[in-house]
Write a protein that holds these residues in place. Structure first.
Motif, PDB file in Angstrom:
ATOM      1  N   ASP A   1       6.141 -12.350   4.697  1.00 40.56           N
ATOM      2  CA  ASP A   1       6.017 -12.432   3.915  1.00 40.56           C
ATOM      3  C   ASP A   1       5.592 -10.669   3.437  1.00 40.56           C
ATOM      4  O   ASP A   1       6.447 -10.333   2.684  1.00 40.56           O
ATOM      5  N   HIS A   2       4.847 -10.163   4.829  1.00 41.70           N
ATOM      6  CA  HIS A   2       4.729  -8.477   4.071  1.00 41.70           C
ATOM      7  C   HIS A   2       4.998  -8.277   5.623  1.00 41.70           C
ATOM      8  O   HIS A   2       4.638  -8.969   6.625  1.00 41.70           O
ATOM      9  N   VAL A   3       5.739  -6.810   5.509  1.00 40.20           N
ATOM     10  CA  VAL A   3       5.688  -5.925   6.471  1.00 40.20           C
ATOM     11  C   VAL A   3       5.395  -4.747   6.488  1.00 40.20           C
ATOM     12  O   VAL A   3       5.693  -4.267   5.265  1.00 40.20           O
ATOM     13  N   ILE A   4       3.991  -3.956   6.859  1.00 35.35           N
ATOM     14  CA  ILE A   4       3.779  -2.784   6.289  1.00 35.35           C
ATOM     15  C   ILE A   4       3.701  -1.273   7.220  1.00 35.35           C
ATOM     16  O   ILE A   4       3.337  -2.220   9.154  1.00 35.35           O
ATOM     17  N   PHE A   5       3.829  -0.561   7.210  1.00 37.63           N
ATOM     18  CA  PHE A   5       4.115   0.547   8.653  1.00 37.63           C
ATOM     19  C   PHE A   5       2.877   1.199   7.845  1.00 37.63           C
ATOM     20  O   PHE A   5       2.126   1.690   6.454  1.00 37.63           O
ATOM     21  N   TYR A   6       3.011   1.800   8.870  1.00 35.33           N
ATOM     22  CA  TYR A   6       1.385   3.154   8.974  1.00 35.33           C
ATOM     23  C   TYR A   6       1.731   4.430  10.044  1.00 35.33           C
ATOM     24  O   TYR A   6       1.749   3.901  11.216  1.00 35.33           O
ATOM     25  N   ASP A   7       1.770   5.571   9.812  1.00 37.16           N
ATOM     26  CA  ASP A   7       0.830   6.549  10.513  1.00 37.16           C
ATOM     27  C   ASP A   7       0.960   7.555  10.587  1.00 37.16           C
ATOM     28  O   ASP A   7      -0.278   7.654   8.845  1.00 37.16           O
ATOM     29  N   ARG A   8      -0.155   8.561  10.751  1.00 35.63           N
ATOM     30  CA  ARG A   8      -1.112   9.750  10.096  1.00 35.63           C
ATOM     31  C   ARG A   8       0.010  10.257   9.541  1.00 35.63           C
ATOM     32  O   ARG A   8      -0.776  10.471   8.530  1.00 35.63           O
ATOM     33  N   SER A   9       0.830  10.520   9.429  1.00 36.83           N
ATOM     34  CA  SER A   9       1.155  11.168   8.541  1.00 36.83           C
ATOM     35  C   SER A   9       2.161  11.042   7.398  1.00 36.83           C
ATOM     36  O   SER A   9       1.560  11.449   6.520  1.00 36.83           O
ATOM     37  N   SER A  10       2.953   9.807   6.517  1.00 39.37           N
ATOM     38  CA  SER A  10       2.533   9.129   6.552  1.00 39.37           C
ATOM     39  C   SER A  10       2.022   8.130   5.629  1.00 39.37           C
ATOM     40  O   SER A  10       2.295   7.854   4.810  1.00 39.37           O
ATOM     41  N   GLY A  11       1.075   7.493   6.072  1.00 40.44           N
ATOM     42  CA  GLY A  11      -0.273   6.991   5.812  1.00 40.44           C
ATOM     43  C   GLY A  11       0.766   5.375   5.808  1.00 40.44           C
ATOM     44  O   GLY A  11       1.217   4.659   6.755  1.00 40.44           O
ATOM     45  N   ILE A  12      -0.147   4.431   4.764  1.00 37.75           N
ATOM     46  CA  ILE A  12       0.859   3.103   4.409  1.00 37.75           C
ATOM     47  C   ILE A  12       1.566   2.797   3.848  1.00 37.75           C
ATOM     48  O   ILE A  12       1.399   3.633   2.366  1.00 37.75           O
TER      49      ILE A  12
ATOM     50  N   LEU B   1      -3.942 -13.425   4.979  1.00 41.51           N
ATOM     51  CA  LEU B   1      -3.510 -14.270   5.892  1.00 41.51           C
ATOM     52  C   LEU B   1      -4.805 -15.732   5.804  1.00 41.51           C
ATOM     53  O   LEU B   1      -4.105 -16.950   6.579  1.00 41.51           O
ATOM     54  N   GLY B   2      -5.725 -15.659   5.410  1.00 35.72           N
ATOM     55  CA  GLY B   2      -6.390 -16.407   4.655  1.00 35.72           C
ATOM     56  C   GLY B   2      -5.604 -17.165   3.935  1.00 35.72           C
ATOM     57  O   GLY B   2      -5.936 -18.354   2.944  1.00 35.72           O
ATOM     58  N   GLU B   3      -4.616 -16.602   3.171  1.00 39.01           N
ATOM     59  CA  GLU B   3      -3.080 -17.322   1.919  1.00 39.01           C
ATOM     60  C   GLU B   3      -2.487 -18.377   2.600  1.00 39.01           C
ATOM     61  O   GLU B   3      -1.885 -19.084   2.470  1.00 39.01           O
ATOM     62  N   GLY B   4      -2.024 -17.808   4.053  1.00 39.57           N
ATOM     63  CA  GLY B   4      -1.671 -18.825   4.448  1.00 39.57           C
ATOM     64  C   GLY B   4       0.040 -18.145   5.064  1.00 39.57           C
ATOM     65  O   GLY B   4       1.505 -18.614   4.994  1.00 39.57           O
ATOM     66  N   LYS B   5      -0.409 -16.585   4.203  1.00 36.17           N
ATOM     67  CA  LYS B   5       0.955 -15.388   4.677  1.00 36.17           C
ATOM     68  C   LYS B   5       1.379 -15.038   5.612  1.00 36.17           C
ATOM     69  O   LYS B   5       0.356 -15.352   6.654  1.00 36.17           O
ATOM     70  N   SER B   6       2.355 -14.812   6.129  1.00 34.11           N
ATOM     71  CA  SER B   6       3.072 -13.745   7.598  1.00 34.11           C
ATOM     72  C   SER B   6       3.079 -12.340   6.960  1.00 34.11           C
ATOM     73  O   SER B   6       3.418 -12.091   6.363  1.00 34.11           O
ATOM     74  N   MET B   7       2.712 -11.749   8.816  1.00 33.22           N
ATOM     75  CA  MET B   7       2.630 -11.287   8.125  1.00 33.22           C
ATOM     76  C   MET B   7       2.734  -9.943  10.086  1.00 33.22           C
ATOM     77  O   MET B   7       2.848 -10.599  10.888  1.00 33.22           O
ATOM     78  N   ALA B   8       3.398  -8.565   8.935  1.00 35.71           N
ATOM     79  CA  ALA B   8       3.687  -7.885  10.466  1.00 35.71           C
ATOM     80  C   ALA B   8       3.296  -6.442  10.570  1.00 35.71           C
ATOM     81  O   ALA B   8       3.573  -6.152   8.920  1.00 35.71           O
ATOM     82  N   LEU B   9       2.244  -5.850  10.648  1.00 34.99           N
ATOM     83  CA  LEU B   9       2.066  -4.430  10.779  1.00 34.99           C
ATOM     84  C   LEU B   9       2.868  -3.198  12.109  1.00 34.99           C
ATOM     85  O   LEU B   9       2.436  -4.042  13.095  1.00 34.99           O
ATOM     86  N   ILE B  10       3.307  -2.090  11.376  1.00 35.36           N
ATOM     87  CA  ILE B  10       3.834  -1.683  12.463  1.00 35.36           C
ATOM     88  C   ILE B  10       3.522  -0.471  12.354  1.00 35.36           C
ATOM     89  O   ILE B  10       3.652   0.576  11.227  1.00 35.36           O
TER      90      ILE B  10
END
Length: 585
Positions: free
Chosen positions: A73-84, A133-142
Motif C-alpha cells: 500500500d505504501h513504499v517510502i524512501f529515506y536517506d540523509r541527503s534526500s530526506g523522506i 499498520l494499525g489500519e491494516g495497511k502493508s508498508m515498506a521503508l527503504i
C-alpha cells in the motif's frame, strides 16, 4: 509477499527474481524478521519489468519499490541527503495528511517541509508506520546510505544522534507490531563492515549480499542492451565470450563499455576489453588490488623443474574444470631472488586467468580496513577463476595476536583466514602466498585447507641450471650475448648466483656497451662486469632462508640433493642457531 512476481501464474513466482531477492522473500515468509540489510553491489542495475511487460533494468530502489514491494500500500524512501520521499503520489498525499495531523498535535510545521535529519525523520516515520499498520495497511521503508545513519564502531564513539538511530532501528527490528504486520524495513549499504555491529549482527536483522552479476546475468544484460542491434557490428568478441570475459564488472560498468561502442563507434576487441576491464575494476577497488598481465607461460621459467611440473598439472586440472582436485592455495618459499613472483605470474599465463596482487588495504581510520577487505572479497568472488598473489606474506597478512589497534589487525587476519579456507572457492580463487621466511607465517594460513601445497625454490645448483637461467634472462632483459657457457665465467666464490644477480650483471653489461658507443654486448663486456661485480652477501640470512624453505616444503622431490638428505632434527637445530646469531647482530 506482495510483489509483481507473486501475481504471476507460475507455480513458483519467486523464480523470476534474482537470487538475492529470492533469499529476502524466503526470509520474509518466515515472519521472524522484518528488517533486511542489503549490502554489496547496491549501486548496480537490477532486472525490472517495464510498463509494457518487456524486460529492462533499473536501480535497486526502483526494483524494490516496483518489483519486490510493488503490491504494498505504501513504499517510502529515506536517506540523509534526500530526506523522506514516497514512491507513489498517493502515498505522498497520505503522508502530507498524516503530517498535518502531527503538526496539529505537536505544534510542528512538518506538512510544509519534512525534516531530513535522522533524529526527527525517524520519529515521523515511526509515527506514520504505526498509524497505517494499525489500519491494516502493508508498508515498506527503504533507507539508503545506511552507513551514514548507523556507522560502524563502538557505541561509545558515536554521536548522540547516531546512538538514537541505532537504538531506533534496533527497536524496530524486534518490535512485536512490526513483526506481526506486513512491513519491511530495508537498509542499503555498500559494505557490511560500515554498519554498526548492533545492527549488522542483530539476530532480528537479515543481512543479504548483492553479488556482482554472474556470467548468465551479464549475458542477459548484453542481450537487453543490444536489442535490435547486431553485436558483430560493434564487437570482434562473440556474445558468449563477451559475457565470460567481463567477469568482475557490474552491469553499470558493462553499460559503459557497450555505450562507448554504440555511441562513439569504438570497436570491442579482446585487447580493448581486457584494458577496459582492468581500468574499471581498479577504479572500483580504489587502488586496493593491482592487475598483473601475465606475459609468459611456465616455459619461460628456468630451472625449478619439479615445481613447474606440479603447477602444469594444476593448470591442466583447471582447464578441464576439475576444481575439486585443486589445492586451495600455494605457499611459495625460498631465498630472495629465486623468482617466486615470476613463477606465479607464469602459472597464471599458462591457463589464461587474471592475476591480482594485494596492495595496501589497511587504513588508520576505524572501520575502513574492514570495508576495504570486504570490497576485495566481493570482487574476487566475481572474478573467478582468479589467482591471488600476496608478496611478503609473512609481514603483509599479519596474525591473530596483532594488537594496539583496537583489534582491527586480528579481525582482518581472521577474515582473510576464513575466506581462504572456504572450500566453496576451491579451484576458483587460487591463493599464492610468497615469502622468504615461511617460518614467520602463522600456521593458520599455511595449514591444510588454506595454503595446502608448499613449494620451495632454490638457487641454481648446477652449471646446466645456471646456463638455462642465463638464457631466460637474455630474453627478459633483451641483452643478447653469445658465450659458450655462462657458468664458466663465474668466479668460484659466486657459484650461488641468483636470478636477480644474473639479471643485474646483464644490465650492467648493457650499460657498459652503451657507454662505449655500442649496442651489442660482447663476451668481453660480460667478463669485465663479472670481474668487477660483487653481489650483496648475506650468508647467514640466505642459509636461514634455505633451511626454513626446506622445513616447509611438502614434496621431497622439490628439494635439491644436498638438502634432501638432511635430517629434520639437524635442520631445526641449525635454524635455531642462525636465528640466535642474527639476533646478536
Amino acid at each position: 509477499m506482495t510483489t509483481k512476481a507473486r501475481k504471476s501464474s507460475k507455480a513458483d513466482p519467486l523464480l523470476d527474481l534474482p537470487r538475492w531477492a529470492q533469499k529476502l522473500a524466503q526470509k520474509y515468509y518466515t515472519k521472524t524478521v522484518c528488517t533486511f540489510l542489503l549490502y554489496g553491489a547496491v549501486r548496480d542495475l537490477q532486472p525490472i519489468t517495464q510498463a509494457d511487460g518487456s524486460r529492462g533494468f533499473g536501480t535497486l530502489k526502483t526494483f524494490l519499490s516496483e518489483e519486490l514491494f510493488g503490491g504494498r500500500d505504501h513504499v517510502i524512501f529515506y536517506d540523509r541527503s534526500s530526506g523522506i520521499r514516497a514512491a507513489a503520489p498517493e502515498t505522498q498525499k497520505d503522508l502530507q495528511r498524516a503530517m498535518a495531523g502531527y503538526d496539529a498535535l505537536y505544534g510542528t510545521d512538518y506538512a510544509k517541509s519534512l525534516p531530513r535529519d535522522p533524529g526527527r525523520a525517524l520519529q515521523i516515520l515511526e509515527n506514520f508506520l504505526r498509524l497505517r499498520l494499525g489500519e491494516g495497511k502493508s508498508m515498506a521503508l527503504i533507507i539508503d546510505f545506511a552507513e551514514t545513519l548507523v556507522p560502524g564502531g563502538e557505541m561509545s564513539h558515536l554521536s548522540s544522534e547516531d546512538r538514537f538511530v541505532v537504538a531506533t532501528l534496533d527497536k524496530w527490528a524486534h518490535d512485536p507490531q512490526f513483526l506481526a504486520n506486513d512491513i519491511s524495513v530495508v537498509l542499503l549499504a555498500e559494505n557490511l563492515s560500515d554498519i554498526s555491529p548492533r545492527i549488522a549482527r542483530n539476530p532480528y536483522v537479515a543481512p543479504i549480499e548483492l553479488p556482482l552479476p554472474l556470467e548468465e546475468e551479464r549475458l542477459d544484460y548484453v542481450r537487453s542492451k543490444l536489442e535490435g542491434k547486431r553485436l558483430q557490428s560493434i564487437s570482434d568478441v562473440p556474445l558468449a565470450a563477451l559475457a565470460k570475459m567481463t567477469a568482475g564488472l557490474s552491469r553499470i560498468n558493462l553499460d559503459r563499455v557497450l555505450t562507448e561502442a554504440l555511441e562513439r563507434e569504438v570497436r570491442i576487441t579482446p585487447e580493448l576489453l581486457k584494458e577496459k576491464k582492468k581500468e574499471l575494476i581498479q577504479a572500483e577497488c580504489h587502488g586496493l588490488l593491482e592487475f598483473i598481465e601475465p606475459a609468459h607461460t611456465l616455459d619461460a621459467v628456468a630451472g625449478h623443474a619439479k615445481a613447474k611440473e606440479m603447477l602444469r598439472a594444476a593448470a591442466n586440472a583447471l582447464k578441464k574444470g576439475r576444481n575439486e582436485v585443486m589445492p586451495m592455495g600455494y605457499l611459495i618459499s625460498g631465498p630472495v631472488g629465486t623468482g617466486k613472483t615470476f613463477l606465479v605470474s607464469c602459472f597464471a599465463g599458462e591457463i589464461g586467468i587474471p592475476v591480482v596482487k594485494f596492495l595496501n588495504f589497511r587504513s588508520q581510520w576505524q572501520g575502513v580496513t574492514e570495508a576495504n577487505l570486504e570490497r576485495i572479497f566481493t570482487l574476487l568472488k566475481a572474478l573467478w577463476p582468479v589467482a591471488v598473489m600476496v608478496d611478503e606474506a609473512d609481514t603483509f597478512l599479519g596474525n591473530r595476536d596483532s594488537g594496539g589497534d583496537s583489534g582491527t589487525s586480528s579481525r582482518v587476519f581472521g577474515s582473510i583466514a576464513s575466506f581462504m579456507g572456504n572450500t566453496q572457492y576451491r579451484g576458483k580463487i587460487v591463493w599464492f602466498l610468497m615469502t622468504a621466511r615461511p617460518d614467520l607465517l602463522p600456521i593458520d594460513l599455511k595449514r591444510q585447507g588454506r595454503a595446502e601445497e608448499h613449494l620451495a625454490l632454490f638457487y641454481p645448483s648446477t652449471d646446466a641450471e645456471r646456463d638455462e637461467l642465463f638464457q631466460v634472462m637474455q630474453k627478459k632483459t633483451g641483452v643478447s650475448v653469445d658465450v659458450p657457457s655462462f657458468s664458466a665465467l663465474l668466479p668460484e666464490q659466486a657459484s650461488q648466483f641468483s636470478g636477480a644477480d644474473i639479471e643485474a650483471v646483464m644490465v650492467r653489461a648493457k650499460f657498459r656497451a652503451l657507454t662505449a658507443g655500442r649496442e651489442q654486448v660482447t663476451e668481453e663486456d660480460l667478463k669485465a662486469v663479472m670481474a668487477d661485480f660483487v653481489p650483496p652477501s648475506y650468508p647467514m640470512e640466505i642459509e636461514l632462508q634455505n633451511l626454513v624453505a626446506v622445513q616447509e616444503c611438502t614434496s621431497r622431490e622439490l628439494l635439491p640433493e644436498p638438502f634432501r638428505s638432511l635430517e629434520r632434527d639437524s635442520i631445526t637445530r641449525r635454524v635455531r642457531e642462525l636465528k640466535m646469531l642474527l639476533e646478536e647482530q
